[in-house]
Structures are given as C-alpha cells and as structure tokens.
Design an enzyme around this catalytic site. Structure first.
Site, PDB file in Angstrom:
ATOM      1  N   SER A  67      14.405  13.452 -37.780  1.00 51.25           N
ATOM      2  CA  SER A  67      13.622  13.762 -36.583  1.00 51.25           C
ATOM      3  C   SER A  67      14.070  15.082 -35.977  1.00 51.25           C
ATOM      4  CB  SER A  67      13.589  12.643 -35.554  1.00 51.25           C
ATOM      5  OG  SER A  67      12.510  12.903 -34.658  1.00 51.25           O
ATOM      6  N   HIS A  72      17.179  22.321 -23.608  1.00 48.79           N
ATOM      7  CA  HIS A  72      16.624  23.284 -22.661  1.00 48.79           C
ATOM      8  C   HIS A  72      17.701  23.492 -21.616  1.00 48.79           C
ATOM      9  CE1 HIS A  72      13.219  25.619 -21.232  1.00 48.79           C
ATOM     10  NE2 HIS A  72      13.694  25.367 -20.022  1.00 48.79           N
ATOM     11  N   CYS A  87      16.528   8.707 -37.014  1.00 49.79           N
ATOM     12  CA  CYS A  87      16.230   7.431 -37.643  1.00 49.79           C
ATOM     13  C   CYS A  87      17.137   7.254 -38.853  1.00 49.79           C
ATOM     14  CB  CYS A  87      14.760   7.359 -38.039  1.00 49.79           C
ATOM     15  SG  CYS A  87      14.278   8.612 -39.223  1.00 49.79           S
TER      16      CYS A  87
END
Length: 116
Positions: A67, A72, A87
């Site tokens: 994934s 930020h 995952c």
C-alpha cells in the site's frame, strides 16, 4: 490469505514537537520513509516528494506493494501528519517506530484502523 484477521492495518500518526529543520528536507524525509518501509518488511515501488519552498513543509508518498506511507509537514507548527497503510505480513508499527526515531517528536498520537 494472510495470517492477519483483516487484510491490512492503517496507522495514522500525529507527530508534534518535531524540530522544524527535520520537516523541510524532502530528500531526507524520502530516505527516512523508504527506510521505515523496509524496516516494516514492505517492498518499495516508488516515491514522490514535493517541497513547498523555503521554510515551508513537504508532502510525500512512498508507494508499496503492500500500500503506502505518506507524510505532510508543517515546520512552522513543528507538526507532521503520517499515514501508514500496509497489508499482508508487513508491519506498519515497525515503520512508525522507525519514523519516530528519525523525526524525534515530543509527542505522538496514533490511531490504528483494521481495514477490510
């Protein structure tokens, strides 16, 4: 089929009290996040980071077979928001620990969500 009860775990972390200079260097953040992914046992596919200019923050993502990890940052607030979703056998908690070591926040708030 994975050995986990759900297909993945999504870790959201707020890092407060991070030294501003640690939140403004896109190359350093990319290196730290790639290392965090590897520490978690994930396979890095690519990465893209953007710096918003002198004294400003960075946004970036490391794409994984499992994934992603994203950040930020707001150096003016000494704050970074991290998103770690993995995952399979990858362990997002190990990525979180690696980034905590690298960025040395004064406090961390973590929310973990089982996905799937």
């Amino acid at each position: 089929m994975t050995a986990h009860a759900t297909p993945g775990r999504h870790v959201l972390a707020d890092f407060r009290g991070v030294a501003a200079e640690r939140l403004t260097d896109p190359a350093a953040l990319e290196s730290q996040m790639v290392a965090a992914a590897q520490a978690a046992g994930a396979q890095v596919l690519s990465a893209h980071f953007h710096h918003f200019g002198e004294g400003a923050g960075v946004t970036g993502v490391v794409l994984l077979s499992e994934s992603h990890i994203s950040i930020h940052s707001w150096p003016e607030h000494r704050f970074a928001a991290l998103d770690i979703f993995m995952c399979g056998a990858a362990q997002p908690e190990l990525a979180l620990a690696s980034l905590q070591d690298a960025l040395a926040p004064e406090s961390v708030r973590v929310t973990t969500v089982a996905r799937g």
